[in-house]
Design a protein around this motif. Sequence first.
Motif, PDB file in Angstrom:
ATOM      1  N   VAL A  35       0.811  -1.218   0.000  1.00  0.00           N
ATOM      2  CA  VAL A  35       0.000   0.000   0.000  1.00  0.00           C
ATOM      3  C   VAL A  35       0.844   1.268   0.000  1.00  0.00           C
ATOM      4  N   ALA A  36       2.108   1.158   0.429  1.00  0.00           N
ATOM      5  CA  ALA A  36       2.977   2.349   0.491  1.00  0.00           C
ATOM      6  C   ALA A  36       4.077   2.313  -0.568  1.00  0.00           C
ATOM      7  N   LEU A  37       3.951   1.431  -1.547  1.00  0.00           N
ATOM      8  CA  LEU A  37       5.029   1.187  -2.504  1.00  0.00           C
ATOM      9  C   LEU A  37       5.568   2.449  -3.174  1.00  0.00           C
ATOM     10  N   PRO A  38       4.742   3.306  -3.771  1.00  0.00           N
ATOM     11  CA  PRO A  38       5.303   4.485  -4.445  1.00  0.00           C
ATOM     12  C   PRO A  38       6.053   5.425  -3.498  1.00  0.00           C
ATOM     13  N   SER A  39       5.558   5.565  -2.273  1.00  0.00           N
ATOM     14  CA  SER A  39       6.195   6.468  -1.310  1.00  0.00           C
ATOM     15  C   SER A  39       7.547   5.923  -0.847  1.00  0.00           C
ATOM     16  N   ILE A  40       7.621   4.613  -0.619  1.00  0.00           N
ATOM     17  CA  ILE A  40       8.901   4.012  -0.244  1.00  0.00           C
ATOM     18  C   ILE A  40       9.904   4.187  -1.374  1.00  0.00           C
ATOM     19  N   ALA A  41       9.455   3.992  -2.603  1.00  0.00           N
ATOM     20  CA  ALA A  41      10.334   4.166  -3.766  1.00  0.00           C
ATOM     21  C   ALA A  41      10.879   5.589  -3.839  1.00  0.00           C
ATOM     22  N   ARG A  42      10.029   6.566  -3.612  1.00  0.00           N
ATOM     23  CA  ARG A  42      10.484   7.972  -3.660  1.00  0.00           C
ATOM     24  C   ARG A  42      11.496   8.259  -2.553  1.00  0.00           C
ATOM     25  N   ASP A  43      11.257   7.729  -1.352  1.00  0.00           N
ATOM     26  CA  ASP A  43      12.171   7.964  -0.236  1.00  0.00           C
ATOM     27  C   ASP A  43      13.568   7.403  -0.510  1.00  0.00           C
ATOM     28  N   PHE A  44      13.615   6.259  -1.176  1.00  0.00           N
ATOM     29  CA  PHE A  44      14.899   5.622  -1.461  1.00  0.00           C
ATOM     30  C   PHE A  44      15.454   6.008  -2.835  1.00  0.00           C
ATOM     31  N   PRO A  51      -2.970  -1.690  -5.877  1.00  0.00           N
ATOM     32  CA  PRO A  51      -2.974  -0.325  -5.317  1.00  0.00           C
ATOM     33  C   PRO A  51      -2.149   0.657  -6.148  1.00  0.00           C
ATOM     34  N   THR A  52      -1.021   0.199  -6.685  1.00  0.00           N
ATOM     35  CA  THR A  52      -0.220   1.073  -7.551  1.00  0.00           C
ATOM     36  C   THR A  52      -0.976   1.381  -8.840  1.00  0.00           C
ATOM     37  N   PHE A  53      -1.673   0.396  -9.395  1.00  0.00           N
ATOM     38  CA  PHE A  53      -2.527   0.608 -10.562  1.00  0.00           C
ATOM     39  C   PHE A  53      -3.592   1.675 -10.276  1.00  0.00           C
ATOM     40  N   LEU A  54      -4.199   1.598  -9.091  1.00  0.00           N
ATOM     41  CA  LEU A  54      -5.240   2.573  -8.745  1.00  0.00           C
ATOM     42  C   LEU A  54      -4.680   3.993  -8.666  1.00  0.00           C
ATOM     43  N   ARG A  55      -3.483   4.134  -8.160  1.00  0.00           N
ATOM     44  CA  ARG A  55      -2.894   5.468  -8.013  1.00  0.00           C
ATOM     45  C   ARG A  55      -2.325   5.998  -9.324  1.00  0.00           C
ATOM     46  N   GLU A  56      -1.540   5.202  -9.999  1.00  0.00           N
ATOM     47  CA  GLU A  56      -0.765   5.719 -11.113  1.00  0.00           C
ATOM     48  C   GLU A  56      -1.444   5.536 -12.467  1.00  0.00           C
ATOM     49  N   HIS A  57      -2.313   4.568 -12.599  1.00  0.00           N
ATOM     50  CA  HIS A  57      -3.017   4.369 -13.864  1.00  0.00           C
ATOM     51  C   HIS A  57      -4.406   5.002 -13.841  1.00  0.00           C
ATOM     52  N   ARG A  58      -5.102   4.876 -12.698  1.00  0.00           N
ATOM     53  CA  ARG A  58      -6.455   5.435 -12.609  1.00  0.00           C
ATOM     54  C   ARG A  58      -6.498   6.799 -11.936  1.00  0.00           C
ATOM     55  N   GLY A  59      -5.403   7.242 -11.330  1.00  0.00           N
ATOM     56  CA  GLY A  59      -5.315   8.605 -10.812  1.00  0.00           C
ATOM     57  C   GLY A  59      -5.977   8.851  -9.476  1.00  0.00           C
ATOM     58  N   PHE A  60      -6.207   7.817  -8.676  1.00  0.00           N
ATOM     59  CA  PHE A  60      -6.799   8.010  -7.361  1.00  0.00           C
ATOM     60  C   PHE A  60      -5.755   8.549  -6.387  1.00  0.00           C
ATOM     61  N   SER A  66       0.335  -1.342 -20.594  1.00  0.00           N
ATOM     62  CA  SER A  66      -0.340  -0.565 -19.547  1.00  0.00           C
ATOM     63  C   SER A  66      -0.563  -1.478 -18.356  1.00  0.00           C
ATOM     64  N   PHE A  67      -0.793  -0.867 -17.189  1.00  0.00           N
ATOM     65  CA  PHE A  67      -1.094  -1.663 -15.995  1.00  0.00           C
ATOM     66  C   PHE A  67      -2.307  -2.543 -16.232  1.00  0.00           C
ATOM     67  N   ALA A  68      -3.345  -1.974 -16.864  1.00  0.00           N
ATOM     68  CA  ALA A  68      -4.581  -2.725 -17.070  1.00  0.00           C
ATOM     69  C   ALA A  68      -4.334  -3.963 -17.918  1.00  0.00           C
ATOM     70  N   ASN A  69      -3.629  -3.799 -19.041  1.00  0.00           N
ATOM     71  CA  ASN A  69      -3.356  -4.944 -19.906  1.00  0.00           C
ATOM     72  C   ASN A  69      -2.477  -5.984 -19.211  1.00  0.00           C
ATOM     73  N   ALA A  70      -1.453  -5.512 -18.500  1.00  0.00           N
ATOM     74  CA  ALA A  70      -0.541  -6.426 -17.819  1.00  0.00           C
ATOM     75  C   ALA A  70      -1.281  -7.277 -16.801  1.00  0.00           C
ATOM     76  N   MET A  71      -2.131  -6.659 -16.001  1.00  0.00           N
ATOM     77  CA  MET A  71      -2.833  -7.400 -14.958  1.00  0.00           C
ATOM     78  C   MET A  71      -3.931  -8.296 -15.531  1.00  0.00           C
TER      79      MET A  71
END
Length: 433
Positions: free
Chosen positions: A58-67, A261-270, A390-395
Amino acid sequence: MSHDRDTPMSEERHAAISSDHQAATADDGRAPDDYVSALVASFLGWTLDAFDFFLVVVALPSIARDFHIDNAAIALSIAVTLGFRPVGAFLFGLLADRYGRRLPLMIDLVFFSVIEVLSGFAPDFTTFLVLRALFGIGMGAEWGVGASLAMEKVPPRWRGVLSGLLQEGYAVGYLLAAVCSYFVFPRWGWRPMFFIGGLPALLALFVRARVKESAVWEKTRHQSWGSLGRGIASQWKLFLYITLLMTMMNFISHGTQDMYPTFLREHRGFSSQQKDVIVVIYSVGALLGGIVFGFLSDRVGRRRAIVTALLLACLMIPLWAYAPTTPLLVLGAFLLQFMVQGAWGVIPAHITELSPDSVRGFLPGFAYQCGVLLAGSVAYIEAVFARQTSFANAMALTAITVFILGAIVAGLGRERSGVIFAQGAPPPEEEAA
Protein backbone atom coordinates in the motif's frame (compact mmCIF):
# COMPACT_ATOMS: atom_id res chain seq x y z
CA MET A 1 -21.68 -46.84 13.96
CA SER A 2 -20.71 -49.78 16.17
CA HIS A 3 -18.33 -50.41 19.02
CA ASP A 4 -17.35 -53.80 20.49
CA ARG A 5 -18.15 -52.71 24.00
CA ASP A 6 -21.76 -51.78 23.17
CA THR A 7 -24.63 -54.12 23.89
CA PRO A 8 -27.55 -54.32 21.42
CA MET A 9 -29.74 -52.37 23.85
CA SER A 10 -27.26 -49.49 24.17
CA GLU A 11 -26.04 -49.25 20.56
CA GLU A 12 -28.57 -46.63 19.40
CA ARG A 13 -28.04 -44.52 22.50
CA HIS A 14 -24.25 -44.71 22.11
CA ALA A 15 -24.51 -43.59 18.47
CA ALA A 16 -26.57 -40.56 19.52
CA ILE A 17 -24.11 -39.64 22.27
CA SER A 18 -21.16 -40.08 19.92
CA SER A 19 -22.81 -37.87 17.29
CA ASP A 20 -23.52 -35.16 19.85
CA HIS A 21 -19.94 -35.36 21.10
CA GLN A 22 -18.62 -34.98 17.56
CA ALA A 23 -20.71 -31.85 17.10
CA ALA A 24 -19.41 -30.36 20.33
CA THR A 25 -15.73 -31.28 20.16
CA ALA A 26 -12.88 -31.35 17.71
CA ASP A 27 -11.70 -34.56 16.10
CA ASP A 28 -9.04 -34.93 18.80
CA GLY A 29 -11.73 -35.07 21.46
CA ARG A 30 -11.02 -31.73 23.07
CA ALA A 31 -13.58 -29.15 24.05
CA PRO A 32 -14.62 -26.21 21.82
CA ASP A 33 -12.59 -23.68 23.80
CA ASP A 34 -9.45 -25.63 22.80
CA TYR A 35 -9.97 -25.47 19.04
CA VAL A 36 -11.42 -21.95 19.24
CA SER A 37 -8.25 -20.72 20.96
CA ALA A 38 -6.08 -22.43 18.34
CA LEU A 39 -8.18 -21.00 15.51
CA VAL A 40 -8.06 -17.48 17.00
CA ALA A 41 -4.29 -17.66 17.47
CA SER A 42 -3.69 -18.95 13.94
CA PHE A 43 -6.13 -16.45 12.41
CA LEU A 44 -4.56 -13.48 14.22
CA GLY A 45 -1.06 -14.67 13.43
CA TRP A 46 -1.84 -14.88 9.71
CA THR A 47 -3.74 -11.55 9.87
CA LEU A 48 -0.82 -9.70 11.42
CA ASP A 49 1.63 -11.44 9.11
CA ALA A 50 -0.37 -10.28 6.09
CA PHE A 51 -0.76 -6.80 7.59
CA ASP A 52 3.01 -6.45 7.81
CA PHE A 53 3.50 -7.78 4.27
CA PHE A 54 0.90 -5.50 2.70
CA LEU A 55 2.30 -2.36 4.30
CA VAL A 56 4.89 -2.45 1.50
CA VAL A 57 2.16 -2.95 -1.09
CA VAL A 58 0.00 0.00 0.00
CA ALA A 59 2.98 2.35 0.49
CA LEU A 60 5.03 1.19 -2.50
CA PRO A 61 5.30 4.49 -4.45
CA SER A 62 6.20 6.47 -1.31
CA ILE A 63 8.90 4.01 -0.24
CA ALA A 64 10.33 4.17 -3.77
CA ARG A 65 10.48 7.97 -3.66
CA ASP A 66 12.17 7.96 -0.24
CA PHE A 67 14.90 5.62 -1.46
CA HIS A 68 15.15 7.38 -4.86
CA ILE A 69 14.37 4.26 -6.87
CA ASP A 70 11.54 3.26 -9.20
CA ASN A 71 8.43 1.22 -8.40
CA ALA A 72 9.84 -1.90 -10.05
CA ALA A 73 12.69 -2.00 -7.50
CA ILE A 74 10.29 -1.93 -4.56
CA ALA A 75 8.19 -4.54 -6.34
CA LEU A 76 11.39 -6.59 -6.40
CA SER A 77 11.53 -6.34 -2.60
CA ILE A 78 8.09 -7.94 -2.52
CA ALA A 79 9.43 -10.77 -4.66
CA VAL A 80 12.40 -11.14 -2.28
CA THR A 81 10.05 -11.43 0.70
CA LEU A 82 8.04 -14.08 -1.08
CA GLY A 83 11.21 -15.86 -2.20
CA PHE A 84 12.48 -16.31 1.35
CA ARG A 85 9.22 -17.69 2.70
CA PRO A 86 10.19 -21.33 1.90
CA VAL A 87 13.21 -20.97 4.20
CA GLY A 88 10.94 -20.21 7.14
CA ALA A 89 8.49 -22.95 6.20
CA PHE A 90 11.34 -25.46 5.95
CA LEU A 91 12.98 -24.63 9.28
CA PHE A 92 9.87 -24.09 11.37
CA GLY A 93 7.95 -26.92 9.64
CA LEU A 94 10.63 -29.39 10.71
CA LEU A 95 10.50 -28.03 14.25
CA ALA A 96 6.70 -28.28 14.27
CA ASP A 97 6.74 -31.96 13.31
CA ARG A 98 9.57 -32.83 15.67
CA TYR A 99 8.79 -30.74 18.78
CA GLY A 100 5.14 -29.68 18.41
CA ARG A 101 3.23 -26.74 16.95
CA ARG A 102 3.09 -24.26 19.84
CA LEU A 103 6.73 -23.40 20.53
CA PRO A 104 7.72 -22.77 16.87
CA LEU A 105 4.62 -20.59 16.46
CA MET A 106 5.53 -18.44 19.48
CA ILE A 107 9.15 -18.03 18.38
CA ASP A 108 8.08 -17.04 14.89
CA LEU A 109 5.58 -14.42 16.10
CA VAL A 110 8.31 -12.64 18.04
CA PHE A 111 10.84 -12.97 15.20
CA PHE A 112 8.81 -11.43 12.40
CA SER A 113 7.52 -8.68 14.70
CA VAL A 114 11.07 -7.54 15.49
CA ILE A 115 12.07 -7.61 11.81
CA GLU A 116 9.00 -5.57 10.86
CA VAL A 117 9.84 -2.82 13.36
CA LEU A 118 13.42 -2.72 12.09
CA SER A 119 12.09 -2.28 8.53
CA GLY A 120 10.69 1.08 9.62
CA PHE A 121 14.19 2.19 10.60
CA ALA A 122 15.90 1.10 7.35
CA PRO A 123 18.29 3.93 6.29
CA ASP A 124 18.61 2.79 2.66
CA PHE A 125 17.16 0.41 0.11
CA THR A 126 19.83 -2.28 0.60
CA THR A 127 19.08 -2.52 4.33
CA PHE A 128 15.37 -2.50 3.60
CA LEU A 129 15.81 -5.35 1.09
CA VAL A 130 17.75 -7.48 3.61
CA LEU A 131 15.11 -6.92 6.27
CA ARG A 132 12.32 -7.83 3.86
CA ALA A 133 14.16 -11.08 3.10
CA LEU A 134 14.33 -11.86 6.84
CA PHE A 135 10.67 -10.96 7.19
CA GLY A 136 9.94 -13.48 4.44
CA ILE A 137 11.45 -16.21 6.65
CA GLY A 138 9.07 -15.29 9.46
CA MET A 139 6.08 -15.00 7.16
CA GLY A 140 6.77 -18.36 5.58
CA ALA A 141 6.96 -20.04 8.96
CA GLU A 142 3.64 -18.81 10.31
CA TRP A 143 1.16 -20.29 7.85
CA GLY A 144 2.25 -23.92 7.95
CA VAL A 145 2.59 -24.13 11.71
CA GLY A 146 -0.58 -22.16 12.42
CA ALA A 147 -2.73 -23.93 9.83
CA SER A 148 -1.67 -27.42 10.95
CA LEU A 149 -2.38 -26.52 14.58
CA ALA A 150 -5.83 -25.12 13.81
CA MET A 151 -6.97 -27.67 11.21
CA GLU A 152 -5.93 -30.59 13.43
CA LYS A 153 -8.19 -29.31 16.18
CA VAL A 154 -11.39 -28.12 14.48
CA PRO A 155 -14.27 -30.59 13.89
CA PRO A 156 -14.02 -32.26 10.44
CA ARG A 157 -17.55 -31.26 9.42
CA TRP A 158 -16.72 -27.57 9.99
CA ARG A 159 -13.23 -27.71 8.54
CA GLY A 160 -14.11 -26.05 5.24
CA VAL A 161 -15.85 -22.98 6.60
CA LEU A 162 -13.28 -22.56 9.39
CA SER A 163 -10.54 -22.99 6.79
CA GLY A 164 -12.10 -20.07 4.92
CA LEU A 165 -12.15 -18.00 8.09
CA LEU A 166 -8.51 -18.86 8.86
CA GLN A 167 -7.23 -18.11 5.37
CA GLU A 168 -9.05 -14.81 5.22
CA GLY A 169 -6.87 -13.54 7.99
CA TYR A 170 -4.82 -12.69 4.92
CA ALA A 171 -7.63 -10.46 3.58
CA VAL A 172 -8.16 -8.91 7.00
CA GLY A 173 -4.44 -8.13 7.16
CA TYR A 174 -4.68 -6.41 3.77
CA LEU A 175 -7.69 -4.46 5.00
CA LEU A 176 -5.88 -3.38 8.17
CA ALA A 177 -2.87 -2.29 6.12
CA ALA A 178 -5.16 -0.09 4.03
CA VAL A 179 -6.81 1.36 7.14
CA CYS A 180 -3.38 2.03 8.66
CA SER A 181 -2.28 3.72 5.44
CA TYR A 182 -5.44 5.86 5.43
CA PHE A 183 -4.97 7.19 8.96
CA VAL A 184 -1.23 6.99 9.61
CA PHE A 185 0.45 7.69 6.27
CA PRO A 186 -0.96 11.20 5.60
CA ARG A 187 0.25 12.41 9.02
CA TRP A 188 3.52 10.59 9.63
CA GLY A 189 4.56 8.82 6.42
CA TRP A 190 5.27 5.16 5.79
CA ARG A 191 7.85 4.37 8.50
CA PRO A 192 5.57 4.53 11.57
CA MET A 193 3.25 2.01 9.92
CA PHE A 194 6.01 -0.58 10.25
CA PHE A 195 6.40 0.18 13.95
CA ILE A 196 2.79 -0.91 14.45
CA GLY A 197 3.91 -4.21 12.90
CA GLY A 198 5.52 -5.10 16.23
CA LEU A 199 2.15 -5.98 17.73
CA PRO A 200 2.20 -9.69 16.75
CA ALA A 201 4.82 -10.29 19.45
CA LEU A 202 2.02 -9.87 22.00
CA LEU A 203 0.11 -12.71 20.37
CA ALA A 204 2.86 -15.10 21.51
CA LEU A 205 1.68 -14.51 25.08
CA PHE A 206 -1.85 -15.59 24.10
CA VAL A 207 -0.51 -18.77 22.49
CA ARG A 208 1.55 -19.50 25.59
CA ALA A 209 -1.41 -19.00 27.93
CA ARG A 210 -4.41 -20.37 26.02
CA VAL A 211 -3.42 -22.73 23.20
CA LYS A 212 -2.79 -26.41 23.90
CA GLU A 213 -0.56 -28.66 21.87
CA SER A 214 -2.09 -30.63 18.98
CA ALA A 215 -3.28 -34.06 20.12
CA VAL A 216 -2.88 -35.31 16.52
CA TRP A 217 0.83 -34.44 16.66
CA GLU A 218 1.16 -36.11 20.07
CA LYS A 219 -0.30 -39.34 18.66
CA THR A 220 1.69 -39.41 15.41
CA ARG A 221 4.96 -37.61 16.22
CA HIS A 222 8.28 -38.96 14.95
CA GLN A 223 10.69 -40.10 17.63
CA SER A 224 13.85 -39.11 15.73
CA TRP A 225 15.03 -36.76 13.00
CA GLY A 226 15.83 -39.78 10.82
CA SER A 227 12.28 -41.07 11.09
CA LEU A 228 10.92 -37.62 10.23
CA GLY A 229 13.23 -37.34 7.22
CA ARG A 230 12.12 -40.72 5.87
CA GLY A 231 8.47 -39.79 6.41
CA ILE A 232 8.90 -36.59 4.43
CA ALA A 233 10.89 -38.23 1.62
CA SER A 234 8.21 -40.90 1.14
CA GLN A 235 5.68 -38.18 0.23
CA TRP A 236 7.66 -36.63 -2.66
CA LYS A 237 4.91 -37.10 -5.25
CA LEU A 238 2.34 -35.41 -3.02
CA PHE A 239 4.83 -32.64 -2.29
CA LEU A 240 5.32 -31.95 -6.00
CA TYR A 241 1.57 -31.79 -6.62
CA ILE A 242 0.85 -29.44 -3.71
CA THR A 243 3.79 -27.26 -4.78
CA LEU A 244 2.35 -27.00 -8.30
CA LEU A 245 -1.11 -26.20 -6.91
CA MET A 246 0.28 -23.55 -4.58
CA THR A 247 2.40 -22.05 -7.37
CA MET A 248 -0.77 -21.43 -9.34
CA MET A 249 -2.67 -20.18 -6.29
CA ASN A 250 0.08 -17.69 -5.49
CA PHE A 251 0.22 -16.48 -9.09
CA ILE A 252 -3.52 -15.93 -8.69
CA SER A 253 -3.42 -14.00 -5.41
CA HIS A 254 -0.22 -11.98 -5.83
CA GLY A 255 -0.94 -11.38 -9.50
CA THR A 256 -4.23 -9.70 -8.64
CA GLN A 257 -3.29 -7.94 -5.37
CA ASP A 258 0.28 -6.77 -5.10
CA MET A 259 0.31 -4.18 -7.89
CA TYR A 260 -3.37 -3.23 -7.79
CA PRO A 261 -2.97 -0.32 -5.32
CA THR A 262 -0.22 1.07 -7.55
CA PHE A 263 -2.53 0.61 -10.56
CA LEU A 264 -5.24 2.57 -8.75
CA ARG A 265 -2.89 5.47 -8.01
CA GLU A 266 -0.76 5.72 -11.11
CA HIS A 267 -3.02 4.37 -13.86
CA ARG A 268 -6.45 5.44 -12.61
CA GLY A 269 -5.31 8.60 -10.81
CA PHE A 270 -6.80 8.01 -7.36
CA SER A 271 -5.33 9.77 -4.35
CA SER A 272 -3.61 7.74 -1.63
CA GLN A 273 -6.69 7.84 0.61
CA GLN A 274 -9.10 7.05 -2.22
CA LYS A 275 -6.93 4.07 -3.05
CA ASP A 276 -7.07 2.94 0.58
CA VAL A 277 -10.87 3.07 0.62
CA ILE A 278 -11.04 0.88 -2.49
CA VAL A 279 -8.57 -1.58 -0.97
CA VAL A 280 -10.76 -1.81 2.16
CA ILE A 281 -13.85 -2.49 0.02
CA TYR A 282 -12.33 -5.29 -2.02
CA SER A 283 -10.68 -6.75 1.08
CA VAL A 284 -14.17 -7.12 2.56
CA GLY A 285 -15.13 -8.96 -0.62
CA ALA A 286 -12.12 -11.23 -0.19
CA LEU A 287 -13.05 -11.98 3.42
CA LEU A 288 -16.62 -12.88 2.49
CA GLY A 289 -15.55 -14.97 -0.48
CA GLY A 290 -13.18 -17.10 1.58
CA ILE A 291 -15.86 -17.93 4.12
CA VAL A 292 -18.60 -18.56 1.53
CA PHE A 293 -16.53 -20.90 -0.62
CA GLY A 294 -15.03 -22.58 2.43
CA PHE A 295 -18.58 -23.34 3.56
CA LEU A 296 -19.48 -24.48 0.04
CA SER A 297 -16.50 -26.85 -0.02
CA ASP A 298 -17.95 -28.74 2.94
CA ARG A 299 -20.98 -29.49 0.75
CA VAL A 300 -19.62 -29.96 -2.79
CA GLY A 301 -15.97 -30.86 -2.15
CA ARG A 302 -12.71 -28.92 -2.08
CA ARG A 303 -11.72 -29.19 -5.74
CA ARG A 304 -15.14 -28.29 -7.11
CA ALA A 305 -15.32 -25.19 -4.91
CA ILE A 306 -11.86 -24.01 -6.00
CA VAL A 307 -12.54 -24.56 -9.72
CA THR A 308 -15.92 -22.82 -9.52
CA ALA A 309 -14.43 -19.76 -7.83
CA LEU A 310 -11.60 -19.43 -10.38
CA LEU A 311 -13.85 -19.79 -13.42
CA LEU A 312 -16.21 -17.15 -12.03
CA ALA A 313 -13.21 -14.88 -11.39
CA CYS A 314 -12.47 -14.93 -15.14
CA LEU A 315 -15.79 -13.18 -15.73
CA MET A 316 -14.86 -10.32 -13.39
CA ILE A 317 -11.63 -9.30 -15.15
CA PRO A 318 -13.13 -6.68 -17.53
CA LEU A 319 -14.71 -4.74 -14.65
CA TRP A 320 -11.64 -5.16 -12.44
CA ALA A 321 -9.16 -3.82 -15.00
CA TYR A 322 -11.11 -1.79 -17.58
CA ALA A 323 -14.28 -0.43 -15.92
CA PRO A 324 -15.08 3.03 -17.35
CA THR A 325 -16.40 4.46 -14.07
CA THR A 326 -15.25 4.33 -10.46
CA PRO A 327 -18.34 2.50 -9.11
CA LEU A 328 -17.96 -0.25 -11.72
CA LEU A 329 -14.23 -0.51 -11.03
CA VAL A 330 -14.86 -0.90 -7.30
CA LEU A 331 -17.56 -3.49 -8.00
CA GLY A 332 -15.18 -5.40 -10.24
CA ALA A 333 -12.43 -5.34 -7.61
CA PHE A 334 -14.88 -6.51 -4.93
CA LEU A 335 -16.22 -9.39 -7.02
CA LEU A 336 -12.85 -10.51 -8.34
CA GLN A 337 -11.33 -10.69 -4.86
CA PHE A 338 -14.47 -12.45 -3.62
CA MET A 339 -13.71 -15.21 -6.13
CA VAL A 340 -9.92 -15.20 -5.73
CA GLN A 341 -10.05 -15.50 -1.97
CA GLY A 342 -13.03 -17.81 -2.32
CA ALA A 343 -10.68 -20.27 -3.98
CA TRP A 344 -8.02 -19.56 -1.37
CA GLY A 345 -10.43 -20.10 1.52
CA VAL A 346 -10.55 -23.81 0.69
CA ILE A 347 -6.76 -24.21 0.70
CA PRO A 348 -5.94 -24.69 4.44
CA ALA A 349 -8.48 -27.52 4.72
CA HIS A 350 -7.61 -29.03 1.33
CA ILE A 351 -3.83 -29.31 1.60
CA THR A 352 -3.77 -30.24 5.29
CA GLU A 353 -6.26 -33.02 4.52
CA LEU A 354 -4.04 -34.24 1.69
CA SER A 355 -1.00 -34.35 3.99
CA PRO A 356 -0.25 -37.36 6.26
CA ASP A 357 -0.56 -36.77 10.01
CA SER A 358 3.11 -37.20 10.89
CA VAL A 359 4.41 -34.57 8.42
CA ARG A 360 1.53 -32.10 8.47
CA GLY A 361 3.55 -29.40 10.20
CA PHE A 362 6.15 -29.50 7.42
CA LEU A 363 4.71 -30.71 4.12
CA PRO A 364 1.75 -28.39 3.38
CA GLY A 365 3.51 -25.29 4.69
CA PHE A 366 6.77 -25.96 2.85
CA ALA A 367 4.98 -26.87 -0.39
CA TYR A 368 2.87 -23.71 -0.02
CA GLN A 369 5.96 -21.54 0.38
CA CYS A 370 7.80 -23.25 -2.49
CA GLY A 371 4.78 -22.24 -4.57
CA VAL A 372 5.25 -18.70 -3.27
CA LEU A 373 8.90 -18.81 -4.36
CA LEU A 374 8.02 -19.94 -7.86
CA ALA A 375 5.26 -17.33 -8.21
CA GLY A 376 6.90 -14.55 -6.19
CA SER A 377 8.20 -12.62 -9.18
CA VAL A 378 4.72 -11.95 -10.56
CA ALA A 379 4.53 -8.38 -9.18
CA TYR A 380 7.89 -7.54 -10.71
CA ILE A 381 6.87 -9.14 -14.03
CA GLU A 382 3.67 -7.12 -14.07
CA ALA A 383 5.55 -3.89 -13.27
CA VAL A 384 8.02 -4.50 -16.11
CA PHE A 385 5.25 -5.62 -18.48
CA ALA A 386 3.28 -2.47 -17.65
CA ARG A 387 6.16 -0.37 -19.03
CA GLN A 388 5.58 -1.92 -22.46
CA THR A 389 1.80 -1.71 -22.51
CA SER A 390 -0.34 -0.56 -19.55
CA PHE A 391 -1.09 -1.66 -16.00
CA ALA A 392 -4.58 -2.73 -17.07
CA ASN A 393 -3.36 -4.94 -19.91
CA ALA A 394 -0.54 -6.43 -17.82
CA MET A 395 -2.83 -7.40 -14.96
CA ALA A 396 -5.73 -8.60 -17.13
CA LEU A 397 -3.57 -10.92 -19.24
CA THR A 398 -1.85 -12.26 -16.13
CA ALA A 399 -5.17 -12.85 -14.37
CA ILE A 400 -6.94 -14.75 -17.16
CA THR A 401 -3.90 -16.97 -17.69
CA VAL A 402 -3.41 -17.97 -14.06
CA PHE A 403 -7.13 -18.38 -13.34
CA ILE A 404 -7.51 -20.96 -16.11
CA LEU A 405 -4.29 -22.81 -15.33
CA GLY A 406 -5.11 -22.81 -11.60
CA ALA A 407 -8.54 -24.32 -12.23
CA ILE A 408 -6.99 -27.10 -14.33
CA VAL A 409 -4.37 -27.98 -11.70
CA ALA A 410 -6.92 -27.97 -8.86
CA GLY A 411 -9.38 -30.06 -10.83
CA LEU A 412 -6.83 -32.76 -11.68
CA GLY A 413 -5.69 -33.32 -8.09
CA ARG A 414 -6.79 -35.66 -5.31
CA GLU A 415 -9.23 -34.94 -2.51
CA ARG A 416 -9.72 -36.21 1.07
CA SER A 417 -12.52 -33.92 2.16
CA GLY A 418 -13.61 -34.50 5.77
CA VAL A 419 -10.89 -37.02 6.65
CA ILE A 420 -10.48 -37.57 10.40
CA PHE A 421 -6.90 -36.81 11.36
CA ALA A 422 -4.93 -39.47 13.25
CA GLN A 423 -7.35 -42.12 11.98
CA GLY A 424 -6.85 -41.94 8.22
CA ALA A 425 -10.49 -42.59 7.28
CA PRO A 426 -13.38 -40.31 6.25
CA PRO A 427 -15.93 -39.61 8.98
CA PRO A 428 -19.09 -41.73 9.06
CA GLU A 429 -21.76 -40.46 6.70
CA GLU A 430 -24.08 -39.37 9.47
CA GLU A 431 -21.36 -37.18 11.02
CA ALA A 432 -20.16 -35.67 7.73
CA ALA A 433 -23.65 -34.69 6.60
